[in-house]
Design a protein around this motif. Structure first.
Motif, PDB file in Angstrom:
ATOM      1  N   PRO A  47      26.605  40.560 -36.463  1.00 25.31           N
ATOM      2  CA  PRO A  47      25.311  40.330 -35.992  1.00 25.31           C
ATOM      3  C   PRO A  47      24.896  38.728 -36.402  1.00 25.31           C
ATOM      4  O   PRO A  47      23.877  38.197 -35.888  1.00 25.31           O
ATOM      5  CB  PRO A  47      24.752  41.138 -37.159  1.00 25.31           C
ATOM      6  N   ASP A  48      25.436  38.286 -37.625  1.00 26.06           N
ATOM      7  CA  ASP A  48      25.053  36.949 -37.840  1.00 26.06           C
ATOM      8  C   ASP A  48      25.694  35.832 -36.943  1.00 26.06           C
ATOM      9  O   ASP A  48      24.771  34.847 -36.614  1.00 26.06           O
ATOM     10  CB  ASP A  48      25.776  36.457 -39.178  1.00 26.06           C
ATOM     11  N   ARG A  55      23.282  36.282 -33.678  1.00 27.49           N
ATOM     12  CA  ARG A  55      22.083  35.727 -33.907  1.00 27.49           C
ATOM     13  C   ARG A  55      22.145  33.991 -33.730  1.00 27.49           C
ATOM     14  O   ARG A  55      21.486  33.471 -33.163  1.00 27.49           O
ATOM     15  CB  ARG A  55      21.641  35.969 -35.158  1.00 27.49           C
ATOM     16  N   HIS A  56      23.324  33.479 -34.393  1.00 23.23           N
ATOM     17  CA  HIS A  56      23.385  31.856 -34.264  1.00 23.23           C
ATOM     18  C   HIS A  56      23.662  31.634 -32.805  1.00 23.23           C
ATOM     19  O   HIS A  56      23.203  30.459 -32.576  1.00 23.23           O
ATOM     20  CB  HIS A  56      24.637  31.624 -35.386  1.00 23.23           C
ATOM     21  N   ALA A  98      20.498  31.561 -31.155  1.00 22.01           N
ATOM     22  CA  ALA A  98      19.689  30.657 -31.659  1.00 22.01           C
ATOM     23  C   ALA A  98      20.194  29.270 -30.995  1.00 22.01           C
ATOM     24  O   ALA A  98      19.139  28.530 -30.670  1.00 22.01           O
ATOM     25  CB  ALA A  98      19.634  30.513 -33.227  1.00 22.01           C
ATOM     26  N   ASP A 151      16.965  25.876 -37.306  1.00 21.79           N
ATOM     27  CA  ASP A 151      16.799  27.346 -37.630  1.00 21.79           C
ATOM     28  C   ASP A 151      16.038  27.653 -38.615  1.00 21.79           C
ATOM     29  O   ASP A 151      16.202  27.334 -39.732  1.00 21.79           O
ATOM     30  CB  ASP A 151      18.523  27.914 -37.810  1.00 21.79           C
TER      31      ASP A 151
END
Length: 64
Positions: free
Chosen positions: A3-4, A7-8, A11, A38
């Motif tokens: 998930p991280d 998201r990155h 972004a 961010d």
């Protein structure tokens, strides 16, 4: 994909899109440096320069 990381990646893609829509070519005029950061991580994702125009005559120093 974690998930991280997802998201990155999302972004970064959005930052690249924003910079591509704003970026100007330095033509000797005044420039602003625009950074996309961010908000969650504080990591700068992209940077570009944007031209701007000054209306009217430039200011000049007058001494008495």
């Amino acid at each position: 994909m974690a998930p991280d990381l997802a998201r990155h990646v999302a972004a970064q893609a959005k930052a690249d899109e924003v910079v591509a829509s704003l970026a100007g070519t330095p033509d000797g005029g005044p420039l602003l440096r625009v950074a996309v950061t961010d908000a969650e991580t504080g990591q700068r994702l992209a940077t570009c320069f944007v031209n701007y125009q000054v209306d009217g005559a430039p200011l000049r120093l007058v001494t008495s």
